[in-house]
Scaffold this active site. Structure first.
Site, PDB file in Angstrom:
ATOM      1  CG  ASN A  10     -35.902  -7.210  45.097  1.00 59.34           C
ATOM      2  OD1 ASN A  10     -35.947  -8.277  44.489  1.00 59.34           O
ATOM      3  ND2 ASN A  10     -36.699  -6.190  44.811  1.00 59.34           N
ATOM      4  CE  LYS A  12     -34.944  -3.761  42.566  1.00 58.30           C
ATOM      5  NZ  LYS A  12     -34.988  -2.331  42.245  1.00 58.30           N
ATOM      6  CG  HIS A  95     -40.352  -3.739  44.695  1.00 57.04           C
ATOM      7  ND1 HIS A  95     -40.100  -2.968  43.574  1.00 57.04           N
ATOM      8  CD2 HIS A  95     -39.210  -3.704  45.430  1.00 57.04           C
ATOM      9  CE1 HIS A  95     -38.870  -2.503  43.636  1.00 57.04           C
ATOM     10  NE2 HIS A  95     -38.311  -2.927  44.755  1.00 57.04           N
ATOM     11  CD  GLU A 165     -40.280  -0.119  47.108  1.00 57.36           C
ATOM     12  OE1 GLU A 165     -39.214  -0.582  46.689  1.00 57.36           O
ATOM     13  OE2 GLU A 165     -41.371  -0.315  46.554  1.00 57.36           O
TER      14      GLU A 165
END
Length: 248
Positions: A10, A12, A95, A165
């Site tokens: 990821n 971001k 997320h 996560e």
């Protein structure tokens, strides 16, 4: 049941055309085991750039977010059809940064997940607890609540990968121990077995997503319920290849 090792990257809100080319070129030239699936998620504006550069069948491209409508007056959003149109096959949903900074509730994440799956993309579904929730010893209650919201809308989990996560570990340099992660992952799998079936639970891949890097990835090697990693900052660096090869 043997589950294919999965590494998600990821990016971001990081990267440029040049840096993403460098990352994809590195993957194009890297030694990647045939039994590993790699998915990278650049910023939406660079999705087609990454798709065009990618030469590896083991590597797929993912969006970092998608809206739960096909089209319309939703300024700033990207639809699943647009994501598919540029060649991406995956989307990251739920997320913690979306939940925290953009106020995405369990219900919103569940709606997005159902819409994405119904629209033909695969989903990396993120769940996890905050530091405060960890300190209150309610980690399992939190992840089960997050999963339950999706379970109420999604019955077919064939194209879902779950990423645990721990929010307290993301971007902090802290990480759960491999043993702690295994315990949580096992509990997640048992919850899915209870709600769906043992066969489904045994087929769903569960990733660890809290500050995984080239050094600590190998410590998870023998953990039966850790099926890979969702990598943040380290996915922008050469060590991402080390993480991909951490089960070799």
């Amino acid at each position: 049941m043997a589950r294919t090792f999965f590494i998600g990257g990821n990016f971001k809100m990081n990267g440029s055309k040049a840096s993403i080319k460098e990352i994809v070129d590195r993957l194009n030239g890297a030694s990647i085991p045939s039994n590993v699936e790699v998915v990278i998620a650049p910023p939406a504006i660079y999705l087609d750039h990454a798709v065009a550069l990618n030469k590896r069948k083991e590597v797929k491209i993912s969006a970092q977010n998608a809206y739960s409508k096909a089209s319309g007056a939703y300024t700033g959003e990207n639809s699943v059809e647009q994501i598919k149109d540029v060649g991406a096959e995956w989307v990251i949903l739920g997320h913690s940064e979306r939940r925290t900074y953009f106020n995405e509730t369990d219900e919103i994440v569940a709606e997005k997940t159902k819409f994405a799956l119904d629209s033909g993309v695969k989903v990396i579904l993120c769940i996890g607890e905050t530091l405060e929730e960890k300190q209150q010893n309610i980690t399992l209650q939190v992840v089960q609540r997050q999963l339950q919201a999706v379970l109420e809308k999604v019955q077919d989990w064939t194209n879902v990968v779950v990423a645990y996560e721990p929010v307290w570990a993301i971007g902090t340099g802290l990480a759960a121990t491999a043993e702690d992660a295994q315990d949580i992952h096992h509990s997640i799998r048992e919850f899915l077995a209870e709600k769906l079936s043992r066969d489904v639970a045994d087929s769903v891949r569960i990733l660890y997503g809290g500050s995984a890097n080239g050094k600590n990835a190998v410590t998870f090697k023998d953990k039966a319920d850790v099926d890979g990693f969702l990598v943040g900052g380290a996915s922008l660096k050469p060590e991402f290849v080390d993480i991909i090869n951490s089960r070799v």
